[in-house]
Motif scaffolding. Structure first.
Motif, PDB file in Angstrom:
ATOM      1  N   SER A 139       0.928  -1.301   0.010  1.00  0.00           N
ATOM      2  CA  SER A 139       0.118  -0.109  -0.010  1.00  0.00           C
ATOM      3  C   SER A 139       0.946   1.280   0.092  1.00  0.00           C
ATOM      4  CB  SER A 139      -0.936   0.058   1.224  1.00  0.00           C
ATOM      5  OG  SER A 139       0.035  -0.118   2.370  1.00  0.00           O
ATOM      6  N   CYS A 140       0.344   2.353  -0.564  1.00  0.00           N
ATOM      7  CA  CYS A 140       1.093   3.617  -0.459  1.00  0.00           C
ATOM      8  C   CYS A 140       0.780   4.229   0.862  1.00  0.00           C
ATOM      9  CB  CYS A 140       0.449   4.556  -1.580  1.00  0.00           C
ATOM     10  SG  CYS A 140      -1.374   4.902  -1.324  1.00  0.00           S
ATOM     11  N   HIS A 141       1.301   5.226   1.175  1.00  0.00           N
ATOM     12  CA  HIS A 141       1.451   5.815   2.469  1.00  0.00           C
ATOM     13  C   HIS A 141      -0.107   6.146   2.984  1.00  0.00           C
ATOM     14  CE1 HIS A 141       1.397   9.293   5.534  1.00  0.00           C
ATOM     15  NE2 HIS A 141       2.469   8.367   5.830  1.00  0.00           N
ATOM     16  N   CYS A 142      -0.915   6.763   2.035  1.00  0.00           N
ATOM     17  CA  CYS A 142      -2.531   6.976   2.447  1.00  0.00           C
ATOM     18  C   CYS A 142      -3.475   5.830   2.044  1.00  0.00           C
ATOM     19  CB  CYS A 142      -2.956   8.318   1.511  1.00  0.00           C
ATOM     20  SG  CYS A 142      -3.306   7.932  -0.188  1.00  0.00           S
ATOM     21  N   LYS A 143      -3.163   4.693   1.511  1.00  0.00           N
ATOM     22  CA  LYS A 143      -3.578   3.540   1.355  1.00  0.00           C
ATOM     23  C   LYS A 143      -4.965   3.736   0.177  1.00  0.00           C
ATOM     24  CE  LYS A 143      -2.774   1.233   5.218  1.00  0.00           C
ATOM     25  NZ  LYS A 143      -1.120   1.487   5.309  1.00  0.00           N
ATOM     26  N   ALA A 144      -4.720   4.765  -0.541  1.00  0.00           N
ATOM     27  CA  ALA A 144      -5.724   5.028  -1.669  1.00  0.00           C
ATOM     28  C   ALA A 144      -5.244   4.086  -2.884  1.00  0.00           C
ATOM     29  CB  ALA A 144      -5.718   6.512  -2.362  1.00  0.00           C
ATOM     30  N   THR A 145      -3.878   3.511  -2.848  1.00  0.00           N
ATOM     31  CA  THR A 145      -3.565   2.571  -3.750  1.00  0.00           C
ATOM     32  C   THR A 145      -2.961   1.578  -3.135  1.00  0.00           C
ATOM     33  OG1 THR A 145      -2.585   4.318  -5.195  1.00  0.00           O
ATOM     34  CG2 THR A 145      -1.901   2.022  -5.799  1.00  0.00           C
ATOM     35  N   PHE A 202       2.153   6.480  -9.835  1.00  0.00           N
ATOM     36  CA  PHE A 202       2.310   7.107  -8.565  1.00  0.00           C
ATOM     37  C   PHE A 202       0.709   7.171  -8.046  1.00  0.00           C
ATOM     38  CE2 PHE A 202       1.670  11.388  -9.512  1.00  0.00           C
ATOM     39  CZ  PHE A 202       1.960  11.546 -10.791  1.00  0.00           C
ATOM     40  N   CYS A 203       0.738   7.374  -6.512  1.00  0.00           N
ATOM     41  CA  CYS A 203      -0.754   7.495  -5.967  1.00  0.00           C
ATOM     42  C   CYS A 203      -0.934   8.998  -6.272  1.00  0.00           C
ATOM     43  CB  CYS A 203      -0.660   7.360  -4.535  1.00  0.00           C
ATOM     44  SG  CYS A 203      -2.019   7.786  -3.724  1.00  0.00           S
ATOM     45  N   ALA A 204      -2.076   9.022  -6.806  1.00  0.00           N
ATOM     46  CA  ALA A 204      -2.840  10.412  -7.108  1.00  0.00           C
ATOM     47  C   ALA A 204      -2.922  11.404  -5.870  1.00  0.00           C
ATOM     48  CB  ALA A 204      -3.828  10.122  -8.065  1.00  0.00           C
ATOM     49  N   VAL A 205      -3.162  10.620  -4.769  1.00  0.00           N
ATOM     50  CA  VAL A 205      -3.460  11.099  -3.461  1.00  0.00           C
ATOM     51  C   VAL A 205      -2.149  11.729  -2.984  1.00  0.00           C
ATOM     52  CG1 VAL A 205      -4.633  11.280  -1.581  1.00  0.00           C
ATOM     53  CG2 VAL A 205      -5.570  10.052  -3.237  1.00  0.00           C
ATOM     54  N   CYS A 206      -1.331  10.463  -2.405  1.00  0.00           N
ATOM     55  CA  CYS A 206      -0.096  10.996  -1.583  1.00  0.00           C
ATOM     56  C   CYS A 206       1.070  10.883  -2.171  1.00  0.00           C
ATOM     57  CB  CYS A 206      -0.065   9.827  -0.328  1.00  0.00           C
ATOM     58  SG  CYS A 206       0.341   8.194  -0.861  1.00  0.00           S
ATOM     59  N   GLY A 207       1.130  10.600  -3.569  1.00  0.00           N
ATOM     60  CA  GLY A 207       2.465  10.817  -4.407  1.00  0.00           C
ATOM     61  C   GLY A 207       3.426   9.562  -4.267  1.00  0.00           C
TER      62      GLY A 207
HETATM   63 ZN   LIG Z   1      -1.520   7.357  -1.532  1.00  0.00          ZN
END
Ligand SMILES: [Zn+2]
Length: 122
Positions: free
Chosen positions: A6-12, A69-74
């Motif tokens: 998961s990315c940092h914000c978990k959007a991905t 890359f994650c569109a929310v946290c990068g």
């Molecule tokens: Zn993210």
């Protein structure tokens, strides 16, 4: 053993089917700034488990490689690339390189890091 990431914000979030034998650090202008440790999979070994619209794509240079890359946290997440093992892009043999730094509950320190000299190769 399925590994979840998961990315940092978990959007991905995504999964791969097995642990990597080794991960790659590339010295090219992009990878050295991003800091990813790449693990390579076939498309069948990779599953995106979050909405595709949460992934943004960056392309540079030859524009044959899609760096997600994650569109929310990068966070750099995964890359869609042709196979380059012969030195030429093989579009019939696509690969997914995932940023192993996003693996959850996984001890990356136990995995060998292979350095490739992307700075001088491309
Ligand atoms: Zn993210």
């Amino acid at each position: 053993m399925v590994i979840k990431a998961s990315c940092h914000c978990k959007a991905t979030t995504f999964e791969v089917t097995e642990a990597p034998a080794a991960v790659t650090f590339c010295t090219c202008s992009f990878c050295s700034k991003r800091g990813s440790l790449w693990a390579y999979y076939s498309p069948a070994q990779f599953k995106l488990t979050s909405p595709a619209e949460n992934v943004t794509v960056y392309e540079w240079g030859s524009k044959t490689v899609k760096h997600g890359f994650c569109a929310v946290c990068g966070c750099g997440t995964f890359t869609e690339t042709p196979d380059w093992s012969t030195g030429e892009p093989d579009f019939d043999n696509p690969k997914i390189s995932v940023n192993s730094r996003l693996f959850d509950d996984f001890d990356l320190d136990q995995i060998e890091v292979v350095v490739i000299d992307g700075k001088n190769l491309w």
